[in-house]
Design a protein around this motif. Structure first.
Motif, PDB file in Angstrom:
ATOM      1  N   SER A 123       4.347  24.009   5.700  1.00 26.24           N
ATOM      2  CA  SER A 123       5.346  24.949   5.194  1.00 26.24           C
ATOM      3  C   SER A 123       4.857  26.382   5.408  1.00 26.24           C
ATOM      4  CB  SER A 123       5.624  24.680   3.716  1.00 26.24           C
ATOM      5  OG  SER A 123       4.447  24.649   2.993  1.00 26.24           O
ATOM      6  N   ARG A 124       5.813  27.296   5.343  1.00 26.80           N
ATOM      7  CA  ARG A 124       5.476  28.704   5.535  1.00 26.80           C
ATOM      8  C   ARG A 124       4.622  29.201   4.371  1.00 26.80           C
ATOM      9  NH1 ARG A 124      10.203  32.646   7.607  1.00 26.80           N
ATOM     10  NH2 ARG A 124      10.342  30.840   9.011  1.00 26.80           N
ATOM     11  N   GLU A 125       3.584  29.989   4.679  1.00 26.57           N
ATOM     12  CA  GLU A 125       2.687  30.487   3.643  1.00 26.57           C
ATOM     13  C   GLU A 125       2.458  31.983   3.796  1.00 26.57           C
ATOM     14  OE1 GLU A 125      -1.135  28.588   4.023  1.00 26.57           O
ATOM     15  OE2 GLU A 125      -1.588  29.570   5.920  1.00 26.57           O
ATOM     16  N   LEU A 126       2.180  32.614   2.667  1.00 25.61           N
ATOM     17  CA  LEU A 126       1.921  34.046   2.662  1.00 25.61           C
ATOM     18  C   LEU A 126       0.577  34.338   3.328  1.00 25.61           C
ATOM     19  CD1 LEU A 126       2.459  36.578  -0.143  1.00 25.61           C
ATOM     20  CD2 LEU A 126       0.155  36.320   0.763  1.00 25.61           C
ATOM     21  N   VAL A 127       0.555  35.403   4.125  1.00 21.93           N
ATOM     22  CA  VAL A 127      -0.697  35.874   4.720  1.00 21.93           C
ATOM     23  C   VAL A 127      -1.145  37.158   4.011  1.00 21.93           C
ATOM     24  CG1 VAL A 127      -1.816  36.733   6.805  1.00 21.93           C
ATOM     25  CG2 VAL A 127      -0.152  34.861   6.958  1.00 21.93           C
ATOM     26  N   ALA A 128      -0.269  38.154   4.018  1.00 18.32           N
ATOM     27  CA  ALA A 128      -0.599  39.440   3.393  1.00 18.32           C
ATOM     28  C   ALA A 128       0.674  40.234   3.166  1.00 18.32           C
ATOM     29  CB  ALA A 128      -1.562  40.237   4.267  1.00 18.32           C
TER      30      ALA A 128
END
Length: 122
Positions: free
Chosen positions: A44-49
């Motif tokens: 799934s899509r995940e936060l990077v920054a």
């Protein structure tokens, strides 16, 4: 310009560096947050920054100390410098712009870029 414009992806060897750029659409007059998310195959899509309009930043634990997110003086372009890249950083990276098309936001909206591929070879 009506889209979120991303650039800078590519293929790099493990330990290498890349810089991603993201420019917000011109019709967004007030930006609250800009940032990068990523999605690896089968995940799934995940936060990077992310970076707020006041300049505060937040990073995923997996990239802390390796990635740096900054914005230009106009506040509508952000740069993600990615150092010490690892094969597990391989993903499609998506830029998110959260803001509105008026000078004062009564609510904000999410605008996504189409994504740019980052591939890190081992």
């Amino acid at each position: 310009q009506v889209e979120v414009v991303e650039s800078g992806g590519g293929l790099v060897e493990s330990g290498g560096s890349l810089r991603l750029s993201c420019k917000a659409p011109g019709h967004i007059l007030s930006i609250d947050t800009m940032g990068w998310y990523r999605q690896a195959p089968g995940k799934s899509r995940e936060l990077v920054a992310t970076i707020k309009n006041v300049g505060s930043t937040m990073y995923a634990d997996s990239v802390k100390g390796r990635f740096s997110l900054t914005k230009d003086n106009a506040g509508n372009t952000v740069y993600l410098v990615m150092n010490s890249l690892k094969p597990e950083d391989t993903a499609v990276y998506y830029c998110l712009v959260n803001g509105c098309s008026t000078s004062v936001c009564y609510r904000t909206y999410d605008y996504w870029g189409r994504g740019t591929q980052v591939t890190v070879s081992s």
